[in-house]
Motif scaffolding. Structure first.
Motif, PDB file in Angstrom:
ATOM      1  N   GLY A  76      44.143  11.881  19.618  1.00 57.04           N
ATOM      2  CA  GLY A  76      43.023  12.982  19.044  1.00 57.04           C
ATOM      3  C   GLY A  76      42.525  12.415  18.626  1.00 57.04           C
ATOM      4  N   SER A  77      43.194  12.509  16.840  1.00 57.90           N
ATOM      5  CA  SER A  77      42.734  11.855  15.881  1.00 57.90           C
ATOM      6  C   SER A  77      42.413  10.635  15.352  1.00 57.90           C
ATOM      7  CB  SER A  77      44.524  12.486  14.285  1.00 57.90           C
ATOM      8  OG  SER A  77      44.758  13.758  14.616  1.00 57.90           O
ATOM      9  N   MET A  78      42.334  10.552  15.935  1.00 55.85           N
ATOM     10  CA  MET A  78      42.376   8.996  15.883  1.00 55.85           C
ATOM     11  C   MET A  78      40.619   8.944  16.673  1.00 55.85           C
ATOM     12  SD  MET A  78      45.799   6.545  16.756  1.00 55.85           S
ATOM     13  CE  MET A  78      44.023   4.812  17.042  1.00 55.85           C
ATOM     14  N   ALA A  79      40.725   9.376  18.158  1.00 56.27           N
ATOM     15  CA  ALA A  79      39.271   9.742  18.730  1.00 56.27           C
ATOM     16  C   ALA A  79      39.036  10.985  17.650  1.00 56.27           C
ATOM     17  CB  ALA A  79      38.963  10.463  19.675  1.00 56.27           C
ATOM     18  N   ALA A  80      38.579  11.361  16.344  1.00 56.87           N
ATOM     19  CA  ALA A  80      38.208  12.310  16.410  1.00 56.87           C
ATOM     20  C   ALA A  80      37.120  11.240  14.963  1.00 56.87           C
ATOM     21  CB  ALA A  80      38.265  13.337  15.984  1.00 56.87           C
ATOM     22  N   GLU A  81      38.094  10.814  14.835  1.00 47.56           N
ATOM     23  CA  GLU A  81      37.728   9.882  13.581  1.00 47.56           C
ATOM     24  C   GLU A  81      36.800   8.816  14.047  1.00 47.56           C
ATOM     25  OE1 GLU A  81      41.512   8.276  11.661  1.00 47.56           O
ATOM     26  OE2 GLU A  81      41.662  11.189  11.383  1.00 47.56           O
ATOM     27  N   GLU A  82      37.149   7.689  15.195  1.00 49.36           N
ATOM     28  CA  GLU A  82      36.004   6.584  15.529  1.00 49.36           C
ATOM     29  C   GLU A  82      34.856   6.927  15.767  1.00 49.36           C
ATOM     30  OE1 GLU A  82      35.808   3.343  16.140  1.00 49.36           O
ATOM     31  OE2 GLU A  82      37.432   3.982  16.239  1.00 49.36           O
ATOM     32  N   THR A  83      33.585   5.539  15.020  1.00 48.61           N
ATOM     33  CA  THR A  83      32.259   5.937  15.798  1.00 48.61           C
ATOM     34  C   THR A  83      32.043   5.102  16.110  1.00 48.61           C
ATOM     35  OG1 THR A  83      32.497   4.072  13.469  1.00 48.61           O
ATOM     36  CG2 THR A  83      32.159   6.257  13.288  1.00 48.61           C
ATOM     37  N   ASP A  84      32.619   4.380  16.999  1.00 43.82           N
ATOM     38  CA  ASP A  84      32.140   3.394  18.569  1.00 43.82           C
ATOM     39  C   ASP A  84      32.206   4.526  19.660  1.00 43.82           C
ATOM     40  OD1 ASP A  84      31.880   2.652  20.682  1.00 43.82           O
ATOM     41  OD2 ASP A  84      32.675   0.262  19.323  1.00 43.82           O
ATOM     42  N   PHE A  90      37.415   5.637  24.696  1.00 44.57           N
ATOM     43  CA  PHE A  90      38.676   5.011  25.102  1.00 44.57           C
ATOM     44  C   PHE A  90      39.947   5.555  24.771  1.00 44.57           C
ATOM     45  CE2 PHE A  90      41.957   2.144  24.282  1.00 44.57           C
ATOM     46  CZ  PHE A  90      42.140   1.124  25.807  1.00 44.57           C
ATOM     47  N   LEU A  91      39.227   6.188  24.163  1.00 45.98           N
ATOM     48  CA  LEU A  91      40.719   6.947  22.911  1.00 45.98           C
ATOM     49  C   LEU A  91      40.863   8.309  23.375  1.00 45.98           C
ATOM     50  CD1 LEU A  91      39.835   5.699  19.477  1.00 45.98           C
ATOM     51  CD2 LEU A  91      42.362   5.281  20.333  1.00 45.98           C
ATOM     52  N   GLU A  92      39.899   8.943  23.719  1.00 43.88           N
ATOM     53  CA  GLU A  92      40.373  10.648  24.553  1.00 43.88           C
ATOM     54  C   GLU A  92      40.903   9.926  25.626  1.00 43.88           C
ATOM     55  OE1 GLU A  92      35.834  11.937  21.993  1.00 43.88           O
ATOM     56  OE2 GLU A  92      35.762  11.399  24.439  1.00 43.88           O
ATOM     57  N   GLY A  93      40.567   9.579  26.620  1.00 48.79           N
ATOM     58  CA  GLY A  93      40.898   8.494  28.159  1.00 48.79           C
ATOM     59  C   GLY A  93      42.183   8.628  27.933  1.00 48.79           C
ATOM     60  N   PHE A  94      42.574   8.121  26.990  1.00 41.75           N
ATOM     61  CA  PHE A  94      43.369   7.595  27.491  1.00 41.75           C
ATOM     62  C   PHE A  94      44.856   7.742  27.185  1.00 41.75           C
ATOM     63  CE2 PHE A  94      47.994   5.025  24.869  1.00 41.75           C
ATOM     64  CZ  PHE A  94      47.140   4.290  25.075  1.00 41.75           C
ATOM     65  N   PRO A  95      45.361   9.520  27.647  1.00 45.03           N
ATOM     66  CA  PRO A  95      46.414   9.554  27.495  1.00 45.03           C
ATOM     67  C   PRO A  95      46.568  10.217  29.246  1.00 45.03           C
ATOM     68  CG  PRO A  95      45.492  11.338  25.159  1.00 45.03           C
ATOM     69  CD  PRO A  95      44.766   9.793  26.235  1.00 45.03           C
ATOM     70  N   GLU A  96      45.277  10.439  30.071  1.00 48.64           N
ATOM     71  CA  GLU A  96      45.575  10.562  30.943  1.00 48.64           C
ATOM     72  C   GLU A  96      45.272   8.926  32.235  1.00 48.64           C
ATOM     73  OE1 GLU A  96      42.292  11.883  34.998  1.00 48.64           O
ATOM     74  OE2 GLU A  96      42.469  13.137  33.097  1.00 48.64           O
ATOM     75  N   GLY A  97      44.698   8.147  31.365  1.00 48.80           N
ATOM     76  CA  GLY A  97      44.919   6.763  31.887  1.00 48.80           C
ATOM     77  C   GLY A  97      46.093   5.875  31.936  1.00 48.80           C
ATOM     78  N   PHE A  98      46.965   6.170  30.617  1.00 54.81           N
ATOM     79  CA  PHE A  98      48.080   6.052  30.690  1.00 54.81           C
ATOM     80  C   PHE A  98      49.254   6.567  31.605  1.00 54.81           C
ATOM     81  CE2 PHE A  98      44.926   2.851  28.451  1.00 54.81           C
ATOM     82  CZ  PHE A  98      45.828   1.577  28.527  1.00 54.81           C
ATOM     83  N   GLY A  99      48.915   7.832  32.108  1.00 56.23           N
ATOM     84  CA  GLY A  99      50.009   8.394  32.064  1.00 56.23           C
ATOM     85  C   GLY A  99      50.601   9.913  31.015  1.00 56.23           C
ATOM     86  N   LEU A 100      50.308   9.680  30.268  1.00 57.99           N
ATOM     87  CA  LEU A 100      50.464  10.419  29.284  1.00 57.99           C
ATOM     88  C   LEU A 100      50.295  11.951  29.387  1.00 57.99           C
ATOM     89  CD1 LEU A 100      49.674   9.043  26.017  1.00 57.99           C
ATOM     90  CD2 LEU A 100      52.228   9.578  26.421  1.00 57.99           C
ATOM     91  N   VAL A 101      49.556  12.452  30.284  1.00 55.40           N
ATOM     92  CA  VAL A 101      49.626  13.984  30.860  1.00 55.40           C
ATOM     93  C   VAL A 101      49.045  13.325  32.462  1.00 55.40           C
ATOM     94  CG1 VAL A 101      48.140  15.029  28.412  1.00 55.40           C
ATOM     95  CG2 VAL A 101      46.576  13.345  29.948  1.00 55.40           C
ATOM     96  N   GLU A 102      49.517  14.391  33.160  1.00 52.26           N
ATOM     97  CA  GLU A 102      49.274  14.853  34.611  1.00 52.26           C
ATOM     98  C   GLU A 102      47.822  14.774  34.653  1.00 52.26           C
ATOM     99  OE1 GLU A 102      51.516  14.088  36.740  1.00 52.26           O
ATOM    100  OE2 GLU A 102      52.356  14.231  35.168  1.00 52.26           O
ATOM    101  N   ASN A 103      47.290  14.139  35.389  1.00 55.05           N
ATOM    102  CA  ASN A 103      46.258  13.774  36.372  1.00 55.05           C
ATOM    103  C   ASN A 103      45.474  15.127  37.017  1.00 55.05           C
ATOM    104  OD1 ASN A 103      43.788  13.851  37.912  1.00 55.05           O
ATOM    105  ND2 ASN A 103      43.955  11.640  38.314  1.00 55.05           N
TER     106      ASN A 103
END
Length: 105
Positions: A76-84, A90-103
């Motif tokens: 989340g911190s990395m996403a907040a700092e990302e300018t692209d 990609f960073l915001e979707g990472f937790p769900e896309g890689f199974g860190l959180v339940e869909n």
């Protein structure tokens, strides 16, 4: 001018770019996965790309709940700092896309 610091009993060295080893490794992991996910078939065999992505997804599902929470916060911190915008997505979707959180679906 590069920031420098002097560790106890040591010589003056450049300040680390990342505040922690965890942040550096998370950034490296995201960089690799961002590359793999964006590869064209001519750049990387699609089966190999899937193996890499699934391997990481399996690895992160093995983290403890504390480690998952820490990683999600870091992403989340990395996403907040990302300018692209596409990389931020990609960073915001990472937790769900890689199974860190339940869909939720």
């Amino acid at each position: 001018m590069t920031a420098r610091y002097q560790p106890p009993g040591g010589k003056i060295v450049p300040m680390p770019v990342y505040p922690s080893l965890t942040r550096a490794l998370a950034q490296a992991l995201v960089d690799v996965l961002w590359f793999v996910e964006g590869c064209e078939d001519e750049q990387m065999d699609p089966d190999d790309a899937v193996k890499v992505l699934e391997g990481v997804a399996h690895l992160v599902t093995q983290l403890t709940s504390y480690q998952r929470s820490e990683f999600i916060d870091l992403l989340g911190s990395m996403a907040a700092e990302e300018t692209d915008p596409s990389r931020r997505e990609f960073l915001e979707g990472f937790p769900e896309g890689f199974g860190l959180v339940e869909n939720d679906s």
